[in-house]
Design a protein around this motif. Structure first.
Motif, mmCIF file in Angstrom:
data_model
loop_
_atom_site.group_PDB
_atom_site.id
_atom_site.type_symbol
_atom_site.label_atom_id
_atom_site.label_comp_id
_atom_site.label_asym_id
_atom_site.label_seq_id
_atom_site.Cartn_x
_atom_site.Cartn_y
_atom_site.Cartn_z
ATOM 1 N N ALA A 127 26.663 -21.623 -13.934
ATOM 2 C CA ALA A 127 26.813 -20.623 -12.880
ATOM 3 C C ALA A 127 26.190 -21.110 -11.575
ATOM 4 O O ALA A 127 26.728 -20.874 -10.482
ATOM 5 N N GLY A 128 25.052 -21.794 -11.674
ATOM 6 C CA GLY A 128 24.426 -22.332 -10.469
ATOM 7 C C GLY A 128 25.279 -23.403 -9.812
ATOM 8 O O GLY A 128 25.439 -23.435 -8.588
ATOM 9 N N ILE A 129 25.856 -24.289 -10.631
ATOM 10 C CA ILE A 129 26.735 -25.333 -10.096
ATOM 11 C C ILE A 129 27.953 -24.693 -9.444
ATOM 12 O O ILE A 129 28.389 -25.097 -8.357
ATOM 13 N N TRP A 130 28.507 -23.690 -10.109
ATOM 14 C CA TRP A 130 29.647 -22.967 -9.529
ATOM 15 C C TRP A 130 29.282 -22.401 -8.161
ATOM 16 O O TRP A 130 30.065 -22.489 -7.198
ATOM 17 N N SER A 131 28.097 -21.846 -8.046
ATOM 18 C CA SER A 131 27.674 -21.233 -6.794
ATOM 19 C C SER A 131 27.683 -22.241 -5.647
ATOM 20 O O SER A 131 28.148 -21.937 -4.546
ATOM 21 N N PHE A 132 27.209 -23.440 -5.904
ATOM 22 C CA PHE A 132 27.194 -24.465 -4.870
ATOM 23 C C PHE A 132 28.590 -24.994 -4.576
ATOM 24 O O PHE A 132 28.997 -25.097 -3.423
ATOM 25 N N CYS A 133 29.338 -25.313 -5.638
ATOM 26 C CA CYS A 133 30.619 -25.999 -5.454
ATOM 27 C C CYS A 133 31.757 -25.055 -5.083
ATOM 28 O O CYS A 133 32.790 -25.503 -4.601
ATOM 29 N N ALA A 134 31.567 -23.750 -5.282
ATOM 30 C CA ALA A 134 32.609 -22.798 -4.908
ATOM 31 C C ALA A 134 32.460 -22.330 -3.481
ATOM 32 O O ALA A 134 33.316 -21.622 -2.970
ATOM 33 N N GLY A 135 31.370 -22.692 -2.814
ATOM 34 C CA GLY A 135 31.225 -22.322 -1.426
ATOM 35 C C GLY A 135 30.078 -21.418 -1.115
ATOM 36 O O GLY A 135 29.942 -20.944 0.012
ATOM 37 N N HIS A 136 29.226 -21.117 -2.091
ATOM 38 C CA HIS A 136 28.027 -20.352 -1.788
ATOM 39 C C HIS A 136 27.162 -21.149 -0.804
ATOM 40 O O HIS A 136 27.293 -22.367 -0.685
ATOM 41 N N ALA A 137 26.247 -20.470 -0.139
ATOM 42 C CA ALA A 137 25.411 -21.140 0.856
ATOM 43 C C ALA A 137 24.665 -22.309 0.234
ATOM 44 O O ALA A 137 24.182 -22.220 -0.880
ATOM 45 N N PRO A 147 28.633 -9.989 -1.055
ATOM 46 C CA PRO A 147 29.038 -10.680 -2.280
ATOM 47 C C PRO A 147 30.003 -11.824 -1.974
ATOM 48 O O PRO A 147 30.662 -11.840 -0.944
ATOM 49 N N PHE A 148 30.077 -12.748 -2.874
ATOM 50 C CA PHE A 148 30.986 -13.881 -2.746
ATOM 51 C C PHE A 148 32.390 -13.448 -3.155
ATOM 52 O O PHE A 148 32.586 -12.857 -4.209
ATOM 53 N N SER A 149 33.375 -13.733 -2.325
ATOM 54 C CA SER A 149 34.748 -13.340 -2.633
ATOM 55 C C SER A 149 35.447 -14.482 -3.348
ATOM 56 O O SER A 149 35.331 -15.637 -2.937
ATOM 57 N N PRO A 150 36.187 -14.213 -4.438
ATOM 58 C CA PRO A 150 36.813 -15.285 -5.225
ATOM 59 C C PRO A 150 37.879 -16.033 -4.434
ATOM 60 O O PRO A 150 38.679 -15.431 -3.721
ATOM 61 N N THR A 151 37.876 -17.345 -4.540
ATOM 62 C CA THR A 151 38.831 -18.213 -3.862
ATOM 63 C C THR A 151 39.366 -19.217 -4.866
ATOM 64 O O THR A 151 38.918 -19.291 -6.008
ATOM 65 N N TRP A 152 40.328 -20.015 -4.422
ATOM 66 C CA TRP A 152 40.834 -21.086 -5.288
ATOM 67 C C TRP A 152 39.723 -22.060 -5.629
ATOM 68 O O TRP A 152 39.623 -22.524 -6.769
ATOM 69 N N HIS A 153 38.913 -22.381 -4.646
ATOM 70 C CA HIS A 153 37.773 -23.258 -4.914
ATOM 71 C C HIS A 153 36.905 -22.654 -6.025
ATOM 72 O O HIS A 153 36.448 -23.347 -6.940
ATOM 73 N N GLY A 154 36.667 -21.349 -5.899
ATOM 74 C CA GLY A 154 35.802 -20.678 -6.866
ATOM 75 C C GLY A 154 36.372 -20.684 -8.265
ATOM 76 O O GLY A 154 35.647 -20.883 -9.240
#
Length: 570
Positions: A127-137, A147-154
């Motif tokens: 989940a932490g890796i997802w947070s970084f690689c999906a576009g979280h700060a 909240p983080f909005s789901p994207t293709w990257h996510g």
């Protein structure tokens, strides 16, 4: 749609306040994640067709992750989900430690909780890796309380991070891949991907489909709550939904593809289940009774192959009673029956000492004087070897023979009427990569798989059905039938398509008869192992990290912010 991950602070909110608020989630958020994890245990055996339930739970899990506002809250959400799943999914370890290991209940309970917390580190990491690689700060600096909005990257980052986390859990410290998400899909919509990418690849596809469904649902809700006059709004909802449906359809249709073909004559097999009580197994009276019972069961009627459970003959091979050895040898020669029986291997030194104990299977081939031997390679921590620094923990239990030597990683097959048979013992068949490697690297690739096990350590628990489900995944991955002989259950014969064709009721003594057809050829998974899913996952994570929406924002891309505020991020 609201700005998913904005670098703009709300009016009147300082940087420090935004950081604090962005990383704090209410306690019930994590409680809900843990509850979802506990419910996910119901996705696995003995629940029929639990793969559909798992898909629904992962839709919720991904949507729940999108509520987080930073890598810390995402990691804690993953940890809570994992802990709920593992503490309810492997509680049978308590039975082993307390009822059969003799550990005091508080200590056994504490050990189970601590082990579940350790296992939960991997979904937390994912989940932490997802947070970084999906576009979280990045670097904890650009965090807001949106909240983080789901994207293709996510979506792709979620599937990839989840697969990497499960692979690490199955590898680090000898690995414990029990309850890998792909196992629930044996009868689910994504089973068809098993011969292509293995259990972790199945988990990757399942997680991707779940994330895409969540993406479609959350975007539909977002569009319904705003004045959307953009023609692309429908596409942002329909496209991920269509791709998720396509993945489900592919998973359902792929089993129609035949990766392997029948080879050699079919074999008649008898799989024995002695139902010997674990607390009597190594007592003198229990040893004699077990040897007598298995001698009777083996010689009861012939078959091409007869298999006993793990350590069915619970003595050193050199100490097997002469009466048993002669009776079994005569029966094999006179009926043209090949026999595999479990016993303890060892080497006797010139001084008469026994060294290098092994958990072994011994094979008798009719008309041949020699004896086949397979030594278990992947040993169980604490049960068969003591990890460094944990001798004190083993001393708290009453488990005999706690230190074994390892056999080679790839060993020759046992040949039954020209059919090579690859054997493994108990815990080994939860490592699909090792089974695939045995088939791939053997000079005589096996057409049939055999697992000899003893799950009496875990009593009448879900462990029996879960282990059978794992064995079925090995058949799907390799395109080969699997034969399981167990002490208390689940003794079963599985065809090359992962279907159970015969099963012995648990906790009964007896045998089952079945006919299995060996196969030849290699599935893509046997050829490449876990390399496919690992390469794909790392590629998508690297792409998401390098080009995801968070990267553009961290570089001060105001145009991207403007597009996000208009709902164009996707």
């Amino acid at each position: 749609m609201a700005d998913p991950i904005t670098s703009r602070l709300r009016r009147g909110v300082t940087s420090d306040a935004a950081n604090t608020r962005g990383r704090t989630m209410p306690w019930w958020h994590y409680l809900a994640a843990a509850t979802a994890g506990a419910l996910n245990t119901l996705s696995f055996a003995p629940t029929p067709h639990g793969g559909w339930l798992e898909l629904a739970i992962f839709v919720f899990f991904f949507a729940w992750l999108t509520r987080t506002t930073g890598w810390k809250s995402a990691a804690f959400t993953g940890f809570a989900f994992g802990f709920g799943n593992y503490v309810t999914g492997v509680w049978w370890l308590y039975v082993s430690m307390h009822f059969y290991g003799g550990m005091a209940p508080p200590l056994a309970g504490a050990a189970l909780v601590l082990f579940s917390m350790y296992l939960a580190v991997y979904p937390a990491l994912a989940a932490g890796i997802w947070s970084f690689c999906a576009g979280h700060a990045r670097n904890g600096k650009l965090v807001d309380d949106e909240p983080f909005s789901p994207t293709w990257h996510g979506a792709f980052a979620f599937a990839s991070a989840w697969a990497i986390g499960e692979w690490l859990r199955g590898t680090v410290f000898t690995g414990f891949p029990w309850l890998a998400g792909g196992y629930a899909q044996v009868d689910g919509p994504f089973a068809g991907f098993a011969p292509i990418a293995g259990v972790y690849g199945v988990g990757w596809v399942m997680a991707l489909a779940a994330a895409l469904i969540a993406q479609a649902v959350l975007r539909a809700r977002s569009d319904a709550n705003r004045d959307a006059g953009e023609s692309s709004a429908a596409a942002r909802v329909v496209t991920p939904a269509v791709i998720a449906i396509a993945l489900i359809a592919a998973g359902l249709l792929l089993p129609l593809v035949s990766w392997t073909t029948p080879a050699n004559a079919s074999l008649t097999v008898r799989l024995l289940q002695g139902n010997v009580k674990q607390d009597m197994k190594f007592e003198e009276s229990g040893v004699k009774a077990a040897i007598d019972e298995y001698q009777r069961m083996i010689t009861e009627k012939p078959a091409d192959l007869i298999v006993t459970p793990e350590t069915a003959i619970p003595v050193l091979a050199q100490a097997v009673p002469e009466s048993f050895a002669l009776a079994v040898r005569r029966f094999a020669d006179s009926t043209n029956t090949s026999i595999l029986f479990g016993a303890i291997g060892g080497t006797i030194t010139p001084e008469g000492r026994v060294v290098d104990y092994t958990n072994s299977l011994f094979g008798i081939t009719p008309g041949q004087a020699g004896v086949y031997r397979y030594d278990k390679h992947h040993l169980v921590p604490f049960g068969e070897f003591v990890p460094w620094g944990f001798r004190w923990f083993v001393n708290l239990m009453n488990i005999p023979l706690g230190d074994f030597a390892r056999g080679p990683a790839v060993q020759k097959p046992f040949v039954v009427h020209n059919q090579p048979v690859a054997v493994d013992i108990c815990y080994e068949d939860i490592f699909g990569e090792e089974i695939a490697r045995t088939v791939r690297e053997s000079a005589m690739p096996a057409g049939v798989l055999v697992n000899s096990t003893n799950l009496a350590w875990f009593g009448n628990t879900i462990a029996l059905d879960q282990h059978l489900q794992i064995a079925r995944m090995r058949s799907l991955e390799t395109g080969r039938p699997m034969l399981r002989a167990t002490n208390t259950g689940a003794t079963a014969a599985i065809d090359a398509h992962g279907n159970v064709i015969a099963r012995m009721p648990a906790f009964t003594a007896g045998s089952i008869d079945a006919t299995v057809q060996g196969t030849t050829g290699t599935t893509p998974y046997v050829t490449s192992g876990n390399n496919t899913v690992l390469a794909v996952s790392l590629l998508f994570l690297a792409f998401g990290f390098a080009f995801g929406p968070g990267r553009a924002r961290s570089n001060g891309n105001s145009g991207a912010n403007g597009a996000s505020k208009r709902g164009g991020n996707g």
